[in-house]
Design a protein around this motif. Sequence first.
Motif, PDB file in Angstrom:
ATOM      1  N   LEU B 183       0.380  -1.371  -5.884  1.00 46.41           N
ATOM      2  CA  LEU B 183       0.049  -0.009  -5.463  1.00 46.41           C
ATOM      3  C   LEU B 183       1.292   0.873  -5.366  1.00 46.41           C
ATOM      4  CD1 LEU B 183      -2.674  -0.739  -2.767  1.00 46.41           C
ATOM      5  CD2 LEU B 183      -2.989   0.052  -5.111  1.00 46.41           C
ATOM      6  N   MET B 184       2.468   0.267  -5.439  1.00 50.39           N
ATOM      7  CA  MET B 184       3.706   1.056  -5.505  1.00 50.39           C
ATOM      8  C   MET B 184       4.005   1.445  -6.947  1.00 50.39           C
ATOM      9  SD  MET B 184       4.803   1.165  -2.379  1.00 50.39           S
ATOM     10  CE  MET B 184       3.100   1.209  -1.903  1.00 50.39           C
ATOM     11  N   GLY B 185       3.141   1.050  -7.869  1.00 49.83           N
ATOM     12  CA  GLY B 185       3.375   1.367  -9.273  1.00 49.83           C
ATOM     13  C   GLY B 185       4.268   0.346  -9.955  1.00 49.83           C
ATOM     14  N   ILE B 186       4.459  -0.815  -9.311  1.00 53.91           N
ATOM     15  CA  ILE B 186       5.299  -1.848  -9.913  1.00 53.91           C
ATOM     16  C   ILE B 186       4.468  -2.671 -10.892  1.00 53.91           C
ATOM     17  CG2 ILE B 186       6.597  -3.972  -9.410  1.00 53.91           C
ATOM     18  CD1 ILE B 186       7.217  -2.683  -6.645  1.00 53.91           C
TER      19      ILE B 186
END
Lengths: 244, 294
Positions: B183-186
């Motif tokens: 969800l952090m875009g990782i």
Amino acid sequence: MLEIRGVETGYGKLKILRGIDMKVDAKGIVALLGGNGTGKSTLLKAISGILPVWSGEILFDGEPIHAKHPHQIVRAGLVQVTQGKDSYPGMTVEENLMLGAYARNDKAAVREDLDKVYAFFPILKERRKQLSGLLSGGQVQMLVIGRGLMAAPKMVMLDEPSAALAPLVVLDIFKQINRIRKELGMTILIVEQNVRMALLLASYGYVIHDGRIHIEGQAEDMIHDDKVRHAYLGGTVAEAENVR
Amino acid sequence: MLMDFIVVGLSIGLVYGLVALGISLIFSGLDIVHFAHGEFFMFGAFFGLVLYGDFGISYPITLFLAMIITGIMGVVIERVFYRRLTSQGGGYTVAGMGMIICGFGMAIILQNVAFLIWGAEGHAMGVQFGMPIAVGDITLPRSYLWILIVSVGLMAALHVLLKHTKTGLAIRAVAADKDIAYLMGINVPLMISLIFGLACGLAAVGGVLIGPINYVQVEMGYLMLIKAFAAAVVGGFGSLPGAILGGLLVGVFETLCAAYISGSHKDIYAFLLLIFVLMVRPTGLMGHLAKVKA
Ligand SMILES: Nc1ncnc2c1ncn2[C@@H]1O[C@H](COP(=O)(O)OP(=O)(O)OP(=O)(O)O)[C@@H](O)[C@H]1O
Ligand SMILES: [Mg+2]
């Protein structure tokens, strides 16, 4: 901005969502209400790609996102702030915030956004070098909302930001959420059990029950609707009569 | 004499530390205990043997290339054979248990592949390092100096990567919580590949460093695995500083006991230390710093 059509999903073989239809318009706040275990978090997980969608479609900005990976959905500008107040407790406040901006490469703008987040939640600036595991519940909630904003999203989904917090803290956080909508022009989908607060903040509301959208309508109409209370409390018709 | 043994023990301990670091990295990143890790150490040594011995590439470049090649080999094996299981969850889940068997199976397969290619006999790597150097009254063979410099350098580089770069922040995030990291875009699957590759590369460097001192042979992998395991557990399983500390302790303890008690049972000392540490501190020396696993 976000359109959900007939979405079904669940865990293993267990179907939780049985065809959800919802719409979230740009620059507004929409509330998603419902009792314990009705599938609110499940819907958010499906939207952000953590759970695969079994059928139906999800459009964000007109683009289908239901087959995308979570990190791609974040990059498209849709960010979820999860329910558990799960910061990374072993990392500092600022590291947590910088993780929120992981997908971005515009360093200068990231710094600006960091300052904005600190302006919304000054306590985070004060404690930026401390491990986030040392923050209070309310501060962690501020941190995870701030971390969501660090992705510079077009829309955020907040999962029960008021859970397990003292009323005064909740009030403060809701004020900041409203400021975020106004000052950043943010689109917000807020999941809540605190029905009254959520409906005061939102312009439109949905009530989910048994994996389906049970009731929907303008927030001000819903506040006065006993059906909402009934569905929310999960009581019987007789109990709803008593309430009246 | 004592100082010589300690320096030798520290050097061997650093190699244990390198392999243990990989085991701990994989444990915190993928939630699995990787039982085939010793084989990556062994393959690294064989790649070193080929690169240095057959292709005549210089030793430093050999170290580097063996690390890269073994890292890529690890990435491919993880992606093709492990990912299906690890994506179902690690730890105490059914998939996590399956992964333990899968690791053992992979170890046996890799041993047999190495056996088919290089046979069972030991190969000398024959690196000419030049004369030992004397520091005070310690004479230090240069092979040990290489171990000291390269291992400490790599450990420092790993520290910088993890603590001071964006990629390192992402790796730590993936290790701590994969869903949130997503969800952090990782790109979580990519980070998992990176973690696994890194861990295998570290083991390979250990192999190329040990190669000139011992023979390179098929069994070196599983012997290393049990030592590195002991090191990881002594230090506190999952803790990266703990893996290094555990490696150093096992190396020094084992070398001193072999020198002053008996050299013929060298391999049991690591476990004596292990049992002793676990009796005093069940979480290992730095186990309180490692994250709690479900
Ligand atoms: N990982 C999971 N595996 C299996 N079932 C799950 C899982 N997570 C949730 N469920 C089940 O799915 C249903 C919906 O859960 P969900 O978390 O979406 O509820 P919710 O509406 O968010 O409730 P709350 O207000 O308590 O957060 C519940 O019956 C729950 O038991
Ligand atoms: Mg929930």
